[in-house]
Design an enzyme around this catalytic site. Structure first.
Site, PDB file in Angstrom:
ATOM      1  NE  ARG A  28      -3.778   0.001   2.304  1.00 47.49           N
ATOM      2  CZ  ARG A  28      -4.770  -0.240   3.167  1.00 47.49           C
ATOM      3  NH1 ARG A  28      -4.924   0.557   4.227  1.00 47.49           N
ATOM      4  NH2 ARG A  28      -5.582  -1.253   2.992  1.00 47.49           N
ATOM      5  CG  HIS A  34      -1.561   5.114  -0.499  1.00 46.71           C
ATOM      6  ND1 HIS A  34      -2.369   5.744   0.420  1.00 46.71           N
ATOM      7  CD2 HIS A  34      -2.256   4.018  -0.906  1.00 46.71           C
ATOM      8  CE1 HIS A  34      -3.494   5.061   0.562  1.00 46.71           C
ATOM      9  NE2 HIS A  34      -3.442   4.011  -0.231  1.00 46.71           N
ATOM     10  CG  ASP A  35       6.065   6.989  -3.215  1.00 49.28           C
ATOM     11  OD1 ASP A  35       6.053   8.179  -2.848  1.00 49.28           O
ATOM     12  OD2 ASP A  35       7.020   6.471  -3.809  1.00 49.28           O
ATOM     13  CB  SER A  48       6.528  12.366  -1.901  1.00 43.37           C
ATOM     14  OG  SER A  48       5.419  11.709  -2.473  1.00 43.37           O
ATOM     15  CG  ASN A  90      -1.825   8.608   2.702  1.00 40.42           C
ATOM     16  OD1 ASN A  90      -2.251   7.701   2.007  1.00 40.42           O
ATOM     17  ND2 ASN A  90      -1.072   9.584   2.209  1.00 40.42           N
ATOM     18  N   PRO A 146      -7.314   7.390  -5.119  1.00 43.01           N
ATOM     19  CG  PRO A 146      -7.186   5.769  -6.763  1.00 43.01           C
ATOM     20  CD  PRO A 146      -6.339   6.516  -5.783  1.00 43.01           C
ATOM     21  CG  HIS A 191      -8.316  -3.754  -1.916  1.00 37.94           C
ATOM     22  ND1 HIS A 191      -9.329  -2.841  -2.099  1.00 37.94           N
ATOM     23  CD2 HIS A 191      -7.207  -3.011  -1.635  1.00 37.94           C
ATOM     24  CE1 HIS A 191      -8.871  -1.614  -1.948  1.00 37.94           C
ATOM     25  NE2 HIS A 191      -7.582  -1.701  -1.673  1.00 37.94           N
ATOM     26  CB  THR A 192      -6.378 -10.768  -2.504  1.00 35.85           C
ATOM     27  OG1 THR A 192      -6.645 -12.103  -2.075  1.00 35.85           O
ATOM     28  CG2 THR A 192      -4.877 -10.613  -2.706  1.00 35.85           C
ATOM     29  CB  THR A 244      -7.415 -16.478   1.589  1.00 36.40           C
ATOM     30  OG1 THR A 244      -7.713 -15.838   0.320  1.00 36.40           O
ATOM     31  CG2 THR A 244      -7.980 -17.882   1.584  1.00 36.40           C
TER      32      THR A 244
END
Length: 315
Positions: A59, A63-64, A73, A91, A160, A190-191, A238
């Site tokens: 993540r 996000h970077d 950053s 964040n 997003p 997102h698993t 899982t």
């Protein structure tokens, strides 16, 4: 003769500049040959201690790259001169693993001083985290340099959000040069990982395209009022294995976030989601390709930026 020599020198310098500004998988082969193995070992240790850390490192890289490009950053602490990205809404109370990145950076610095950027460490750590949790591998292109600033406003506007509809998701990814295929494949991250109650409360109490028993089970840990920072797994099946069950969940109306379920909600992305439920190899291939594409988003190269000694602050 002198003129020809000057032309040759100019062309050589131009070629060198072009090469140095490109990301290459072999970037550290000579300058820091033990960099990748050092990162891999540190990531394996961190994920072995806490499987959630794999999702956290993945993540961080995502996000970077989605703010000002893959430039490290997101790792910068606030200073008197600017407010960093850590307190941006997507964040805050969500991103973690900064201490693990600090540890990885220290270990890398021990084998080669001020050679490997924090941005590249994030890119490699993301790959190694996926592998450690049973997912695919890919060749990471390297040579990113670190930014000397961060942008709270861009983090708030460009990342997003969990409440976006499909069209807004497609636009957000397109704005970064990423395709709808990239969007669907990258969402498969997102698993693994978890989300805060505040990000999915409206979905489990007010939306109709959600399995009723699933919604009820989530409400036990996410009350209609309070408990904003209570966590639930993004993948109900899982949550610590990197597999294709995220897409199986979507087909069964068990996407945790509104933005997740939008990928399978009678729209243009349904067919690709459904194909991933039966073809895990295709998901792995597309995810790896999408991660490479995301890693190419506006990196600093050549003489841009710097190589930070500490990922939390500029030199």
């Amino acid at each position: 003769m002198a003129f020809c020599s000057l032309v040759s020198l100019f062309l050589l310098l131009l070629f060198t500049a072009m090469v140095s500004a490109q990301l290459l998988s072999t970037f550290y082969d000579t300058s820091c040959p033990n960099a990748l193995s050092t990162i891999q070992s540190a990531v394996k240790d961190a994920v072995a201690k806490e499987s959630r850390m794999g999702a956290s490192l993945l993540r961080l890289h995502f996000h970077d790259c989605f703010v000002n490009g893959c430039d490290g950053s997101v790792l910068l602490d606030d200073t008197a001169n600017f407010t960093g990205e850590k307190t941006a809404f997507p964040n805050q109370n969500s991103l973690r693993g900064f201490d693990v990145v600090d540890s990885i950076k220290s270990q890398v610095e021990a084998v080669c001083t001020q050679i490997v950027s924090c941005a590249d460490i994030l890119a490699v750590a993301a790959r190694d985290s996926v592998v450690a949790l049973g997912g695919p591998s890919w060749t990471v292109k390297l040579g990113r340099r670190d930014s000397t600033t961060a942008s709270l406003s861009t983090a708030n506007s460009d990342l997003p959000g969990p409440n976006l509809d499909l069209s807004a998701l497609i636009t957000a990814f397109s704005n970064k040069g990423l395709s709808t295929t990239d969007l669907i494949a990258l969402s498969g991250a997102h698993t693994i990982g978890q989300a805060r109650c505040v990000t999915f409360r409206n979905r489990i109490y007010n939306e109709t395209n959600i399995d009723s028993s699933y919604a009820t089970s989530l409400q036990a840990n996410c009350p209609s009022v309070g408990g904003d920072n209570n966590f639930s797994d993004l993948d109900v099946q899982t949550p610590t294995n990197f597999d294709n069950n995220y897409y199986v969940n979507l087909v069964n109306n068990k996407g945790l976030l509104h933005s997740d379920q939008q990928l399978f909600n009678g729209g243009s992305t349904d067919s690709q989601v459904k194909s991933y439920t039966t073809n895990s190899d295709q998901f792995s291939t597309d995810f790896a390709a999408a991660m490479i594409n995301m890693g190419d988003v506006d990196p600093l190269t050549g003489t841009q930026g710097e190589i930070r000694i500490s990922c939390r602050k500029i030199n």
